[in-house]
Scaffold this motif. Structure first.
Motif, PDB file in Angstrom:
ATOM      1  N   THR A  53       0.831  -1.204   0.000  1.00  0.00           N
ATOM      2  CA  THR A  53       0.000   0.000   0.000  1.00  0.00           C
ATOM      3  C   THR A  53       0.866   1.254   0.000  1.00  0.00           C
ATOM      4  O   THR A  53       0.522   2.263  -0.633  1.00  0.00           O
ATOM      5  CB  THR A  53      -0.928  -0.005   1.226  1.00  0.00           C
ATOM      6  N   ALA A  54       2.000   1.189   0.714  1.00  0.00           N
ATOM      7  CA  ALA A  54       2.917   2.331   0.789  1.00  0.00           C
ATOM      8  C   ALA A  54       3.855   2.405  -0.417  1.00  0.00           C
ATOM      9  O   ALA A  54       4.656   3.337  -0.506  1.00  0.00           O
ATOM     10  CB  ALA A  54       3.739   2.244   2.069  1.00  0.00           C
ATOM     11  N   ARG A  55       3.781   1.408  -1.303  1.00  0.00           N
ATOM     12  CA  ARG A  55       4.654   1.322  -2.479  1.00  0.00           C
ATOM     13  C   ARG A  55       6.127   1.239  -2.075  1.00  0.00           C
ATOM     14  O   ARG A  55       6.994   1.917  -2.626  1.00  0.00           O
ATOM     15  CB  ARG A  55       4.409   2.501  -3.424  1.00  0.00           C
ATOM     16  N   ILE A  56       6.365   0.385  -1.089  1.00  0.00           N
ATOM     17  CA  ILE A  56       7.718   0.118  -0.609  1.00  0.00           C
ATOM     18  C   ILE A  56       8.006  -1.362  -0.831  1.00  0.00           C
ATOM     19  O   ILE A  56       7.185  -2.219  -0.482  1.00  0.00           O
ATOM     20  CB  ILE A  56       7.856   0.475   0.883  1.00  0.00           C
ATOM     21  N   ASP A  57       9.149  -1.673  -1.406  1.00  0.00           N
ATOM     22  CA  ASP A  57       9.508  -3.067  -1.669  1.00  0.00           C
ATOM     23  C   ASP A  57       9.581  -3.852  -0.364  1.00  0.00           C
ATOM     24  O   ASP A  57      10.095  -3.361   0.649  1.00  0.00           O
ATOM     25  CB  ASP A  57      10.857  -3.147  -2.382  1.00  0.00           C
ATOM     26  N   CYS A 101       6.617   7.149   8.224  1.00  0.00           N
ATOM     27  CA  CYS A 101       5.298   7.767   8.063  1.00  0.00           C
ATOM     28  C   CYS A 101       4.495   7.074   6.966  1.00  0.00           C
ATOM     29  O   CYS A 101       3.280   6.881   7.100  1.00  0.00           O
ATOM     30  CB  CYS A 101       5.448   9.253   7.747  1.00  0.00           C
ATOM     31  N   ALA A 102       5.170   6.702   5.886  1.00  0.00           N
ATOM     32  CA  ALA A 102       4.476   6.024   4.789  1.00  0.00           C
ATOM     33  C   ALA A 102       3.901   4.690   5.253  1.00  0.00           C
ATOM     34  O   ALA A 102       2.765   4.326   4.899  1.00  0.00           O
ATOM     35  CB  ALA A 102       5.427   5.814   3.618  1.00  0.00           C
ATOM     36  N   LEU A 103       4.652   3.960   6.069  1.00  0.00           N
ATOM     37  CA  LEU A 103       4.185   2.657   6.547  1.00  0.00           C
ATOM     38  C   LEU A 103       3.080   2.806   7.588  1.00  0.00           C
ATOM     39  O   LEU A 103       2.128   2.016   7.611  1.00  0.00           O
ATOM     40  CB  LEU A 103       5.362   1.861   7.109  1.00  0.00           C
ATOM     41  N   LEU A 104       3.182   3.814   8.452  1.00  0.00           N
ATOM     42  CA  LEU A 104       2.111   4.048   9.422  1.00  0.00           C
ATOM     43  C   LEU A 104       0.835   4.483   8.711  1.00  0.00           C
ATOM     44  O   LEU A 104      -0.259   3.986   9.015  1.00  0.00           O
ATOM     45  CB  LEU A 104       2.547   5.105  10.441  1.00  0.00           C
ATOM     46  N   ALA A 105       0.966   5.385   7.750  1.00  0.00           N
ATOM     47  CA  ALA A 105      -0.209   5.826   6.988  1.00  0.00           C
ATOM     48  C   ALA A 105      -0.837   4.662   6.230  1.00  0.00           C
ATOM     49  O   ALA A 105      -2.067   4.548   6.144  1.00  0.00           O
ATOM     50  CB  ALA A 105       0.186   6.939   6.020  1.00  0.00           C
ATOM     51  N   ALA A 106      -0.001   3.774   5.700  1.00  0.00           N
ATOM     52  CA  ALA A 106      -0.520   2.598   4.996  1.00  0.00           C
ATOM     53  C   ALA A 106      -1.256   1.666   5.955  1.00  0.00           C
ATOM     54  O   ALA A 106      -2.262   1.049   5.587  1.00  0.00           O
ATOM     55  CB  ALA A 106       0.622   1.859   4.308  1.00  0.00           C
ATOM     56  N   SER A 107      -0.774   1.564   7.187  1.00  0.00           N
ATOM     57  CA  SER A 107      -1.454   0.735   8.190  1.00  0.00           C
ATOM     58  C   SER A 107      -2.854   1.273   8.462  1.00  0.00           C
ATOM     59  O   SER A 107      -3.817   0.501   8.595  1.00  0.00           O
ATOM     60  CB  SER A 107      -0.638   0.698   9.485  1.00  0.00           C
ATOM     61  N   TRP A 108      -2.977   2.584   8.548  1.00  0.00           N
ATOM     62  CA  TRP A 108      -4.304   3.183   8.724  1.00  0.00           C
ATOM     63  C   TRP A 108      -5.202   2.889   7.525  1.00  0.00           C
ATOM     64  O   TRP A 108      -6.390   2.600   7.678  1.00  0.00           O
ATOM     65  CB  TRP A 108      -4.177   4.692   8.914  1.00  0.00           C
ATOM     66  N   LYS A 109      -4.639   2.956   6.325  1.00  0.00           N
ATOM     67  CA  LYS A 109      -5.435   2.676   5.127  1.00  0.00           C
ATOM     68  C   LYS A 109      -5.929   1.230   5.128  1.00  0.00           C
ATOM     69  O   LYS A 109      -7.078   0.959   4.766  1.00  0.00           O
ATOM     70  CB  LYS A 109      -4.610   2.951   3.871  1.00  0.00           C
ATOM     71  N   VAL A 110      -5.057   0.308   5.525  1.00  0.00           N
ATOM     72  CA  VAL A 110      -5.453  -1.100   5.606  1.00  0.00           C
ATOM     73  C   VAL A 110      -6.596  -1.255   6.604  1.00  0.00           C
ATOM     74  O   VAL A 110      -7.598  -1.928   6.327  1.00  0.00           O
ATOM     75  CB  VAL A 110      -4.253  -1.978   6.002  1.00  0.00           C
ATOM     76  N   PHE A 111      -6.462  -0.635   7.761  1.00  0.00           N
ATOM     77  CA  PHE A 111      -7.513  -0.719   8.779  1.00  0.00           C
ATOM     78  C   PHE A 111      -8.824  -0.143   8.248  1.00  0.00           C
ATOM     79  O   PHE A 111      -9.893  -0.744   8.423  1.00  0.00           O
ATOM     80  CB  PHE A 111      -7.082   0.029  10.039  1.00  0.00           C
TER      81      PHE A 111
END
Length: 216
Positions: A53-57, A101-111
């Motif tokens: 979701t964060a577009r991180i490998d 921040c990208a990974l935390l924001a992606a976690s919120w999006k998943v939730f």
């Protein structure tokens, strides 16, 4: 070939948490070291949605290197990670802060995606317990509001149905993590920003996965 992932173990009297240092939210628990690490590895595919979701490998196969063991506390034994890693207090670069921040924001999006698809009433546990969907969502917001002072923030707790207020709170958290780059990592009554992100991401993902499991 499996990628080596540095992790740390938080060892309580009743349980152990294994956390991937560089991947906020990839934290699982077990009754001992081996079971905690086995649980962490088992959740690799499930956690992989976050970096995607964060577009991180993110690796498709992993092996772990334990770089630190810390002594847990009552929070650990209650069922939540409660102790930062010593490396969390190292200087934080702007690039690393942005990645966190990208990974935390992606976690919120998943939730948020999980919440949007879940039924209002979830299957109960074997003893008939467990919050339903909206109660879990409220719990997440309340917990994150309780964490914000650990970043030096003073924010009002938003209402779950006030999307603008929830977004503003999340953005304030991300901005505080970004602003910490190059400065002190933690302090009196504060947590290191790396640890704040890890704790928040773990909490939101743990409940997202709970909702998924109790929706089927």
């Amino acid at each position: 070939m499996a990628t080596t992932i540095p992790i740390y173990l938080e060892v309580g009297q009743k349980r152990v948490f294994a956390s991937a240092l560089d991947w906020p939210g990839w934290t699982r628990a077990g009754k001992d070291d081996k079971l905690a690490m086995a649980a962490l590895l088992a959740y690799l595919p499930r956690y992989g949605i976050v970096p995607k979701t964060a577009r991180i490998d993110f690796p498709t196969a992993a092996q772990f290197k334990v770089v630190e063991r810390v002594t847990g506390n009552a929070t650990t034994d209650f069922g939540a990670p409660g102790i930062p890693a010593s490396s969390d207090t190292k200087a934080l670069s702007a690039a690393e802060a942005e990645r966190i921040c990208a990974l935390l924001a992606a976690s919120w999006k998943v939730f948020d995606r999980v919440i949007s698809k879940a039924p209002a009433e979830l299957h109960k546990g074997p003893r008939g317990g467990g919050r339903d969907r909206d109660k879990i969502a409220d719990h997440i917001i309340d917990a994150e509001s309780a964490y914000t002072p650990k970043l030096g923030l003073k924010l009002r707790t938003p209402k779950r149905d006030d999307a603008a207020a929830v977004a503003a709170t999340r953005n304030a958290i991300l901005d505080a993590i970004r602003a910490s780059a190059g400065g002190p990592q933690g302090g009196e009554k504060r947590w290191p920003p790396r640890y704040v992100a890890r704790r928040m991401a773990w909490h939101v993902l743990d409940h997202a996965w709970e909702i998924e499991d109790r929706s089927t």
